[in-house]
Design an enzyme around this catalytic site. Structure first.
Site, PDB file in Angstrom:
ATOM      1  N   CYS A 100      13.991 -11.814   6.581  1.00  0.00           N
ATOM      2  CA  CYS A 100      13.210 -11.351   5.131  1.00  0.00           C
ATOM      3  C   CYS A 100      14.620 -12.458   4.358  1.00  0.00           C
ATOM      4  O   CYS A 100      14.421 -14.107   4.447  1.00  0.00           O
ATOM      5  CB  CYS A 100      13.619 -10.178   5.071  1.00  0.00           C
ATOM      6  N   HIS A 197       8.658  -8.064   8.099  1.00  0.00           N
ATOM      7  CA  HIS A 197      10.600  -7.057   8.501  1.00  0.00           C
ATOM      8  C   HIS A 197       9.494  -6.339   9.762  1.00  0.00           C
ATOM      9  O   HIS A 197       9.203  -5.513   9.989  1.00  0.00           O
ATOM     10  CB  HIS A 197       9.863  -5.307   7.648  1.00  0.00           C
ATOM     11  N   GLU A 199      11.454  -4.519  12.435  1.00  0.00           N
ATOM     12  CA  GLU A 199      12.001  -3.900  13.119  1.00  0.00           C
ATOM     13  C   GLU A 199      10.507  -2.680  12.327  1.00  0.00           C
ATOM     14  O   GLU A 199      10.644  -1.388  12.173  1.00  0.00           O
ATOM     15  CB  GLU A 199      13.639  -4.077  12.608  1.00  0.00           C
TER      16      GLU A 199
END
Length: 223
Positions: A100, A197, A199
């Site tokens: 990001c 993202h 994760e």
């Protein structure tokens, strides 16, 4: 001291957990990275660098024009430290993964340009809470594709994005509207940035972290 005034080193557990699942040992950088010597010391202890998501980049500080009125700026010391660490890591050819804000930072370091507000400049809808799930298409044959595949659904939370990636960087993924979603630099051991993202995905997109940890591992000794 009120919470709003307290200085803190903050990183969501999802980043550390992703590194651990990939076989790495996460180290969260301390505050106060304000000298080249400290940057060198930190990177000397690290096998790779993750630049996580965060707030918006201060374009004026980077000499890239006025800040958009809706920008939520990254603290100056943090942005300066991230820039110094990323630049030095690339110079050392340490594996780097930008997420990001981290992807935007890599792109700007490489001479790219930034779209400061997607609603105004790119016509991209971002949901009221700042999050959106959407499709991404990854260029086959790239390291990004090797890590996550060529078609996937991702979770994003941003209102800024790269307009261009800069010389040497390849755009390796886009959303259906053509927004840059991933970049990589073939001249480095591993240098990848993604706008989404990984994760936070369900299930987590661990391939990017596995690629990072694998690239960070020292080569086996001969024989």
């Amino acid at each position: 001291m009120a919470d709003a005034e307290r200085r803190a080193c903050y990183l969501p557990d999802s980043y550390s957990e992703a590194v651990l699942r990939a076989g790495g040992i996460p180290l969260v950088r301390p505050p106060g990275v304000d000298s080249p010597a400290l940057v060198d010391d930190l990177l000397g202890m690290a096998g790779a660098l993750v630049i996580p998501g965060g707030r918006d980049l201060d374009t004026e500080r980077l000499g890239l024009g006025p800040v958009h009125p809706r920008a939520r700026l990254t603290p100056t010391a943090l942005q300066d430290a991230d820039m110094a660490l990323a630049s030095a890591a690339l110079e050392r050819d340490l594996p780097v993964l930008g997420i990001c804000y981290g992807m935007q930072l890599l792109g700007l370091l490489g001479g790219g340009s930034l779209c400061q507000h997607l609603d105004d400049e790119a016509g991209t809808h971002i949901s009221p809470d700042g999050t959106v799930r959407h499709d991404v298409r990854v260029t086959p044959g790239t390291r990004t594709a090797a890590a996550v595949g060529t078609e996937l659904q991702v979770w994003s939370a941003h209102h800024q994005a790269l307009d261009s990636a800069g010389p040497g960087w390849l755009v390796t993924a886009q959303d259906p509207g053509g927004l840059i979603e991933a970049i990589e630099h073939p001249g480095h051991r591993l240098a990848i940035g993604v706008q989404w993202h990984p994760e936070r995905a369900e299930p987590p997109q661990d391939g990017l972290f596995e690629a990072l940890v694998s690239a960070a591992a020292p080569a086996p000794l001969p024989g």
